[in-house]
Design an enzyme around this catalytic site. Sequence first.
Site, PDB file in Angstrom:
ATOM      1  N   HIS A 216       1.826   1.527 -13.419  1.00 13.61           N
ATOM      2  CA  HIS A 216       2.931   2.490 -13.379  1.00 13.61           C
ATOM      3  C   HIS A 216       2.488   3.841 -13.946  1.00 13.61           C
ATOM      4  CE1 HIS A 216       6.529   4.544 -14.960  1.00 13.61           C
ATOM      5  NE2 HIS A 216       7.112   4.038 -13.889  1.00 13.61           N
TER       6      HIS A 216
ATOM      7  N   ARG B 139       6.983   3.685  -2.077  1.00 14.00           N
ATOM      8  CA  ARG B 139       7.233   2.440  -2.839  1.00 14.00           C
ATOM      9  C   ARG B 139       8.667   2.460  -3.353  1.00 14.00           C
ATOM     10  NH1 ARG B 139       1.851   3.694  -5.026  1.00 14.00           N
ATOM     11  NH2 ARG B 139       0.500   1.853  -4.965  1.00 14.00           N
TER      12      ARG B 139
ATOM     13  N   CYS C 204      -3.139   2.603   2.294  1.00 15.19           N
ATOM     14  CA  CYS C 204      -2.313   3.291   1.291  1.00 15.19           C
ATOM     15  C   CYS C 204      -2.679   2.852  -0.124  1.00 15.19           C
ATOM     16  CB  CYS C 204      -0.831   3.076   1.557  1.00 15.19           C
ATOM     17  SG  CYS C 204      -0.370   1.348   1.584  1.00 15.19           S
TER      18      CYS C 204
HETATM   19  C1  PEP Z   1      -1.891  -1.922  -2.620  1.00 19.16           C
HETATM   20  O1  PEP Z   1      -1.813  -3.104  -2.955  1.00 19.16           O
HETATM   21  O2  PEP Z   1      -2.953  -1.338  -2.332  1.00 19.16           O
HETATM   22  C2  PEP Z   1      -0.665  -1.116  -2.546  1.00 19.16           C
HETATM   23  C3  PEP Z   1      -0.694   0.111  -2.069  1.00 19.16           C
HETATM   24  O3  PEP Z   1       0.482  -1.660  -3.051  1.00 19.16           O
HETATM   25  P1  PEP Z   1       0.827  -1.689  -4.627  1.00 19.16           P
HETATM   26  O4  PEP Z   1      -0.213  -0.888  -5.333  1.00 19.16           O
HETATM   27  O5  PEP Z   1       2.178  -1.134  -4.784  1.00 19.16           O
HETATM   28  O6  PEP Z   1       0.733  -3.166  -4.907  1.00 19.16           O
END
Ligand code: PEP
Length: 761
Positions: free
Chosen positions: A400, A492, A707
């Site tokens: 975070h 997100r 992403c």
């Molecule tokens: C990932 O897992 O690369 C992603 C973009 O999702 P998060 O970081 O929110 O798990």
Amino acid sequence: MKDKPTIVWLEDVRIEDVPSVGGKGASLGEMIHAEIPVPRGFAVTAQAFRRFLDETGIGKQLFATIRVNVDNAKELSTAAEAAKNLVLAAKMPQQMRRDIVSAYKELGRREGENPLVAVRSSATAEDMPEASFAGQQETFLNVKGAEDVVSAVQKCWASLYGARAIFYRVKQGFDHESVNISAVVQKMVNAAKSGVMFTSNPTTGAPEAIIEGSWGFGEAIVSGSVSPDTYVIDRKTRQIKANIATKKTMVVRDQNTGETVSKEVPIDLQNKRVLSDAELFTILDLGELIEDHYESPQDVEWAIENGEVFIVQSRPVTTIKNKEEQRTDVATAEPVKLLEGLGASPGQASGRVKIIQAVDELDRVLDGDILVTGMTSPDMVPAMRRAAAIVTDEGGLTSHAAIVSRELGVPAVVGTKQATKTLTDGALVTVDGERGIIFSGRLEAKAAPIAGPIPVSAAKPVTATEVKVNVSIAEATERAVATGADGVGLLRVEHMILGMGKHPHWYIEHNQKDMFINELEKGIRVVVDAFFPRPVWVRTLDAPTDEFREMEGGEEEPIEPNPMLGWRGIRRDLRDVEVFKMQLQTIKNLINYGYDNIGIMLPLVQHQSEVRLAKQIIAEMGIDFQQIDVGIMIEIPASALIIEDLIAEGIDFVSFGTNDLTQYTLAVDRNNENVAALYNEQHPAVLKLVEYVIQRCNKAGVVTSICGQAGSDPKMADILVRMGISSISSNIDAVSRVREAVARTEMRMILESSRDSTNEN
Ligand code: PEP
Ligand code: MG
């Protein structure tokens, strides 16, 4: 000038006497004149110091000794040692000694025999009397007896040649010979409580006083060895906001030896409020008198002995920076590295450390402070926005703290393991968010900080591979749009939902589903509106149980042995269908408002049955697949290996969540700093999975994107473009870097292929 007497009494001093008694001495005289309760005493004048140098004959040798290269730390400290010894070893002229002794005796007659005194340095420049050298020279507390006072005065003089003071003068362009020093001998306040006060807000100038208070002498606060209580008083309404800290250390006078010692605060006082309302108002009233006298906001040091408030020092507030410089080392000859972690958000910033153990302490973080905490949480976002930089004990590059800092454009270092234990509250530090280092003191900025909208290079290269941006909080939208990105490759929603403070089930149980939908709609709408008509892929909830348990109404979240492998992503929404449907309703509303630029992205897909069921629910909600794209995240090796089965379910796009794909492929917890060194998104196994998926998707006409954090790395961009990816979604700060890398790789590929065809001919 040298004919000034050796001694002047503070009550006879005025502001024009700065050349004789320095800024500190003159300010004390002015305050006595304004009837502020200031401990009485006298100053040994700067002229006396000059006569000391002349009469002992050490001046010439002294100044020759300190003419060194101050950037060479060793040379500097050797010279400083020699110079100080020269001053300390010289015998004080008889008459001068007699004058100091008799002034001390006179003080004894006025204040009680053999009084305990503080002997403070007060330096002054002949040609620039307004120059400030505060904090560069030494102060001696609890000095008793004429002999010790004489010796403390000589030690103050010697401290004019400490390494830090020499360094500072050279860097500020002062000639050593034109800087003098006065020693202020002042009755000691045996403080039960003490602290500092800004009479007005030092950042905004608003009429609100900020008072910090702690047990014992003020040195504990000034040196930053204690977290003081902070009280903010609105000077108009006299309303007090109190923030009570845990005060572990206090500086006091040892009953037996009479020496000043640092010791642990008795347990019953550690969490006790230091100042009563009445005491705060007395301190504030005095502050206002001083502010009126000087006609400018003041930075005041105060102390309370037997219930009586004394002002021991006051200086004008110019900027926060000045205040920090006065309290701590301005710049160190060699910056000292205090701590290392992961550079999570680029940029360099300096400020005072504010260690935050609990959310209710967040008011202590003022504009420009360094927020230091175990791990950030969504309710810390306003304080994160105020902070100049963020440092955490825990977390990796996708925690975070890392995600939000990047989006806010605030430099951050995460995963230091021990910042909250080893950094000192109140100390001045510099955070390098690129290299992941925290230094003591203020370092020259390497480059302009990146806060505010990200500048886009004037000529934005056009790339065949689209370059998009990731967004997690609505507040980041303006900066995200300013990148000129081709859309949002990952929105997100869990950060927005966490930011609401209440668990989705709270809304269900309280019959407030509409409230949830409205709130979420507001957040998503900011982003889809700002990017319209460019696509925004809204990812449905990926809520780990451990994070959601912290929210109001989240008590029912199951306790899992390993939340990363647990009930999160689409698997959770398919069992907790009501929450899934609330999100879909939000998206449906936005489509109805005319936003046809939304894509729905399903996280943590593991099997084609999940896609089938999710699509079924989307259809049941009345969302028309003609109006919206549906895609999936590739985050689990399984989903990469069965990509053809997933494509067969009818998906429009895939996006590589390399944060998870890497942790699940390599068995490396992405948030565990102990294994961070093994975490490698470019591991051949991860790249093999990515390439496999791109090839199959390209064949089937399914759009591919990334992403995960790796999408912000220009090297990874080069690899992915060569593999034939359709788009790359980066963090805000990385968009323009990645766009350039993509453009370069695309041009190189064209060049390579034209060379190949020439060779073939
Ligand atoms: C990932 O897992 O690369 C992603 C973009 O999702 P998060 O970081 O929110 O798990
Ligand atoms: Mg993920």
